[in-house]
Design a protein around this motif. Structure first.
Motif, mmCIF file in Angstrom:
data_model
loop_
_atom_site.group_PDB
_atom_site.id
_atom_site.type_symbol
_atom_site.label_atom_id
_atom_site.label_comp_id
_atom_site.label_asym_id
_atom_site.label_seq_id
_atom_site.Cartn_x
_atom_site.Cartn_y
_atom_site.Cartn_z
ATOM 1 N N ILE A 40 -42.180 -29.782 -5.748
ATOM 2 C CA ILE A 40 -41.860 -31.126 -5.273
ATOM 3 C C ILE A 40 -40.354 -31.317 -5.159
ATOM 4 C CG2 ILE A 40 -41.948 -33.577 -5.891
ATOM 5 C CD1 ILE A 40 -44.810 -33.024 -6.911
ATOM 6 N N VAL A 41 -39.613 -30.819 -6.128
ATOM 7 C CA VAL A 41 -38.156 -30.976 -6.085
ATOM 8 C C VAL A 41 -37.562 -30.248 -4.879
ATOM 9 C CG1 VAL A 41 -37.543 -29.033 -7.586
ATOM 10 C CG2 VAL A 41 -36.085 -31.053 -7.534
ATOM 11 N N ASP A 42 -38.173 -29.156 -4.446
ATOM 12 C CA ASP A 42 -37.674 -28.407 -3.289
ATOM 13 C C ASP A 42 -38.015 -29.065 -1.964
ATOM 14 O OD1 ASP A 42 -36.485 -26.486 -4.884
ATOM 15 O OD2 ASP A 42 -38.245 -25.157 -4.837
ATOM 16 N N LEU A 43 -38.873 -30.082 -1.963
ATOM 17 C CA LEU A 43 -39.207 -30.798 -0.734
ATOM 18 C C LEU A 43 -38.061 -31.704 -0.281
ATOM 19 C CD1 LEU A 43 -42.917 -31.828 -1.416
ATOM 20 C CD2 LEU A 43 -42.075 -29.933 -0.004
ATOM 21 N N GLU A 44 -37.125 -31.973 -1.174
ATOM 22 C CA GLU A 44 -35.966 -32.817 -0.876
ATOM 23 C C GLU A 44 -36.383 -34.169 -0.300
ATOM 24 O OE1 GLU A 44 -33.046 -30.639 1.373
ATOM 25 O OE2 GLU A 44 -33.172 -28.921 0.032
ATOM 26 N N LEU A 45 -37.291 -34.832 -0.999
ATOM 27 C CA LEU A 45 -37.757 -36.153 -0.590
ATOM 28 C C LEU A 45 -36.645 -37.174 -0.802
ATOM 29 C CD1 LEU A 45 -41.270 -35.996 -2.260
ATOM 30 C CD2 LEU A 45 -40.730 -35.633 0.153
ATOM 31 N N PRO A 46 -36.550 -38.178 0.054
ATOM 32 C CA PRO A 46 -35.505 -39.189 -0.109
ATOM 33 C C PRO A 46 -35.687 -39.979 -1.414
ATOM 34 C CG PRO A 46 -36.794 -39.583 1.894
ATOM 35 C CD PRO A 46 -37.388 -38.415 1.208
#
Length: 85
Positions: A40-46
């Motif tokens: 999830i952290v690698d998805l770079e969600l705003p």
């Protein structure tokens, strides 16, 4: 969100106030999603705009952490701004 290459087919949706972090949607992760095998952290969600609330996998509900890895056919429940969906 980076789960789909095109428009997201939303399974369920709830919205009360447009423009706020109160849109709750559930989406299936397709087998060709660019998010597969990413944490999830690698998805770079705003930040402040998207929150992954739960992931359903193999009839089990996972409370996600930053290290949780996305898999094909996960059902992801997300709270997000309209602009992020």
């Amino acid at each position: 969100l980076g789960l789909y290459k095109g428009e997201i087919p939303i399974k369920a949706s709830y919205s009360s106030t447009p423009g706020h972090l109160d849109d709750l949607v559930t989406v299936d992760v397709p087998p060709d999603s660019p998010a597969i095998k990413k944490s999830i952290v690698d998805l770079e969600l705003p930040q402040q705009k998207v929150l992954i609330v739960a992931i359903e996998r193999n009839e089990e509900v996972i409370i996600p952490r930053g290290s949780t890895v996305i898999e094909a056919h996960d059902k992801i429940s997300v709270m997000a701004d309209d602009e992020c969906l």
